[in-house]
Design a protein around this motif. Sequence first.
Motif, PDB file in Angstrom:
ATOM      1  N   GLN A   1     -85.598 -15.063 -49.484  1.00 40.61           N
ATOM      2  CA  GLN A   1     -84.520 -13.636 -48.361  1.00 40.61           C
ATOM      3  C   GLN A   1     -83.982 -12.833 -49.197  1.00 40.61           C
ATOM      4  O   GLN A   1     -84.129 -12.014 -49.353  1.00 40.61           O
ATOM      5  N   ILE A   2     -83.243 -13.210 -50.503  1.00 40.74           N
ATOM      6  CA  ILE A   2     -82.531 -12.080 -51.216  1.00 40.74           C
ATOM      7  C   ILE A   2     -84.174 -11.548 -52.062  1.00 40.74           C
ATOM      8  O   ILE A   2     -84.124 -10.040 -52.130  1.00 40.74           O
ATOM      9  N   LEU A   3     -85.370 -11.989 -52.306  1.00 43.90           N
ATOM     10  CA  LEU A   3     -86.353 -10.874 -52.948  1.00 43.90           C
ATOM     11  C   LEU A   3     -86.651 -10.207 -51.286  1.00 43.90           C
ATOM     12  O   LEU A   3     -87.625  -8.718 -52.084  1.00 43.90           O
ATOM     13  N   ALA A   4     -86.964 -10.570 -50.893  1.00 44.92           N
ATOM     14  CA  ALA A   4     -87.494 -10.101 -49.948  1.00 44.92           C
ATOM     15  C   ALA A   4     -86.183  -8.563 -49.421  1.00 44.92           C
ATOM     16  O   ALA A   4     -87.711  -7.545 -49.126  1.00 44.92           O
ATOM     17  N   THR A   5     -85.737  -9.025 -49.659  1.00 47.74           N
ATOM     18  CA  THR A   5     -84.565  -7.836 -49.400  1.00 47.74           C
ATOM     19  C   THR A   5     -84.533  -6.529 -50.994  1.00 47.74           C
ATOM     20  O   THR A   5     -84.155  -5.483 -50.758  1.00 47.74           O
TER      21      THR A   5
END
Length: 249
Positions: free
Chosen positions: A141-145
């Motif tokens: 989820q952090i990488l997606a942002t």
Amino acid sequence: MGDYHFVYKDVEGASTQWDDIQRKLGNLPPKPAPFKPPVFTVADDEDSIAKDKAWIEDKTEEELEDLEDDLDDDRFLQEYRKKRLMEMREAVKIARFGSVVPISGSDFVREVSQAPPDVWVVVMLYKDGFPECRLLLECIQILATRYTATKFVKIISTECIPNYPDHNLPTLLVYNNGAVKATHVGLHNFGRRCTPESVALVLCQSDPVLNDGQCGGEQSRQAVLDGITKKFVESVVREHEDDDGSSSD
């Protein structure tokens, strides 16, 4: 017979002396201000407004499209208009993803296999109730942002692959141009401590999977790898400092 003093109103309805006296005594409301028509001003003509960079920047993409013929005589503004249009289109392209999208088995072909050739897709196979799945999901989820030009999706494992073993969860599949490029089975693939940085390093071991959309080609691949390595080192240093801090308490 008493001496009476008569007052009257003129034909235009002006206040009488009697009205003036009553207003002074507070028995009548104040006399309304005389009507004055608003001052006439000429509306700004679009052609009379000074055209500069700020004027271009205030335009929407649709308005800039319509300006193509109007700026033929001004080469500088025409070039700046093209530059602004390019920036707007790139911004839309960069921001096309940015989150982990849940999909079902019926969505898989459309969302993953048929994704555009320039898009890398990271697919997470998971099930609810598994701590390892929850931890990896927090990381991606952090990488997606961070990498908004890379597409991240999640799907319940048995909806993607019937009878997929739970002991293989979580699993990441990496797709590009309709083909599987990498498979990462189990949380142990991402290091002793699974962090966004360690997941990013694994994803980009052989291919430029993560894309922030800022540039293209080999430059983008190298920039992404350099950025990931830097973040990974910083996270390791933070972990070491946190461990030292907790041990000294």
